[in-house]
Design a protein around this motif. Structure first.
Motif, PDB file in Angstrom:
ATOM      1  N   ARG A  14     -50.809 -10.855  26.022  1.00 48.99           N
ATOM      2  CA  ARG A  14     -52.150 -11.283  26.441  1.00 48.99           C
ATOM      3  C   ARG A  14     -51.982 -12.573  27.236  1.00 48.99           C
ATOM      4  NH1 ARG A  14     -54.447 -11.278  20.346  1.00 48.99           N
ATOM      5  NH2 ARG A  14     -54.372  -9.029  19.937  1.00 48.99           N
ATOM      6  N   GLU A  73     -53.410  -8.640   8.376  1.00 49.14           N
ATOM      7  CA  GLU A  73     -53.197  -7.858   9.602  1.00 49.14           C
ATOM      8  C   GLU A  73     -51.880  -7.094   9.484  1.00 49.14           C
ATOM      9  OE1 GLU A  73     -53.486 -10.086  13.221  1.00 49.14           O
ATOM     10  OE2 GLU A  73     -55.488 -10.821  12.789  1.00 49.14           O
ATOM     11  N   HIS A  81     -49.155 -13.716  20.927  1.00 50.97           N
ATOM     12  CA  HIS A  81     -49.447 -12.712  21.969  1.00 50.97           C
ATOM     13  C   HIS A  81     -49.405 -13.361  23.354  1.00 50.97           C
ATOM     14  CE1 HIS A  81     -50.488  -9.144  19.609  1.00 50.97           C
ATOM     15  NE2 HIS A  81     -51.156  -9.928  18.772  1.00 50.97           N
ATOM     16  N   ASP A 121     -49.029  -5.647  18.295  1.00 43.38           N
ATOM     17  CA  ASP A 121     -49.900  -5.003  17.321  1.00 43.38           C
ATOM     18  C   ASP A 121     -49.548  -3.523  17.315  1.00 43.38           C
ATOM     19  OD1 ASP A 121     -51.124  -7.398  16.805  1.00 43.38           O
ATOM     20  OD2 ASP A 121     -52.867  -6.997  18.063  1.00 43.38           O
ATOM     21  N   HIS A 139     -49.859  -6.540  12.811  1.00 46.74           N
ATOM     22  CA  HIS A 139     -49.395  -7.631  13.689  1.00 46.74           C
ATOM     23  C   HIS A 139     -47.980  -8.068  13.313  1.00 46.74           C
ATOM     24  CE1 HIS A 139     -49.837 -11.421  16.069  1.00 46.74           C
ATOM     25  NE2 HIS A 139     -49.058 -11.900  15.110  1.00 46.74           N
TER      26      HIS A 139
HETATM   27 ZN   LIG Z   1     -51.655  -9.318  16.862  1.00 49.68          ZN
END
Ligand SMILES: [Zn+2]
Length: 179
Positions: free
Chosen positions: A89, A155, A122, A129, A158
């Motif tokens: 990202r 999570e 990220h 993920d 992740h």
């Molecule tokens: Zn993540």
């Protein structure tokens, strides 16, 4: 003498406790060349679970992309299909995701799911993920031998990559991104 006590010169400010951040989490700057690289928007669907994307790995750190490809091949040999639901990202993409969580769940809950961009792995291109559940369960059971370790209790999808995981295994998970 007045009853009001004078400010004490001895009351020096107390330093806040040091942040318990791993070495890899030095804050990233929005103008860092890595932070401006965006990840894919959209793209292929995960054939094992079409509600998830299966990104190409574009934008990931080259070592992470290579490790991901190797892990995917090992999984395929084991009859498991790994999908990259989200990987790289940019700073701006992370801001948008964090804001989306704030809009949907409020600020207190949001910070348990989405880090600000300066501390997101990220944005560094070091986090993936993984979906669906059969995939992230398989990867977690590898205990970092591919370099990927689950980071957060909340999570299970992740994972963060580090060369140190390969030699030292996975560190303990933490409750959620806010700590
Ligand atoms: Zn993540």
């Amino acid at each position: 003498m007045p009853a009001v006590p004078a400010p004490s010169a001895a009351a020096a400010p107390v330093a806040p406790p040091a942040e318990a951040t791993p070495a890899s989490s030095a804050p990233i700057d929005r103008n860092d060349p890595v932070a401006v690289v965006a990840g894919p928007e959209g793209g292929a669907r995960c054939s094992a679970a079409t509600e998830y994307a299966d990104e190409s790995g574009e934008g990931l750190d080259p070592a992470v992309a290579a490790a991901w490809d190797a892990a995917r091949r090992a999984a395929t040999d084991a009859g498991v299909h790994l999908c990259l639901a989200d990987g790289k990202r940019s700073w701006d993409q992370q801001v948008a995701i964090a804001q989306d969580y704030v809009d949907k769940y409020g600020a207190e809950t949001a910070k348990k799911y989405a880090l600000p961009p300066e501390s997101s792995e990220h944005v560094r291109g070091l986090a993936v993920d993984v979906q669906p559940a059969s995939a992230y369960t398989w990867l977690e059971a590898r205990k970092g031998s591919d370099g990927f370790c689950r980071t957060y209790d909340n999570e299970p999808w992740h994972f963060e990559w580090s060369a140190a995981h390969i030699t030292e295994g996975c560190p303990a998970t933490v409750a959620h991104p806010a700590g």
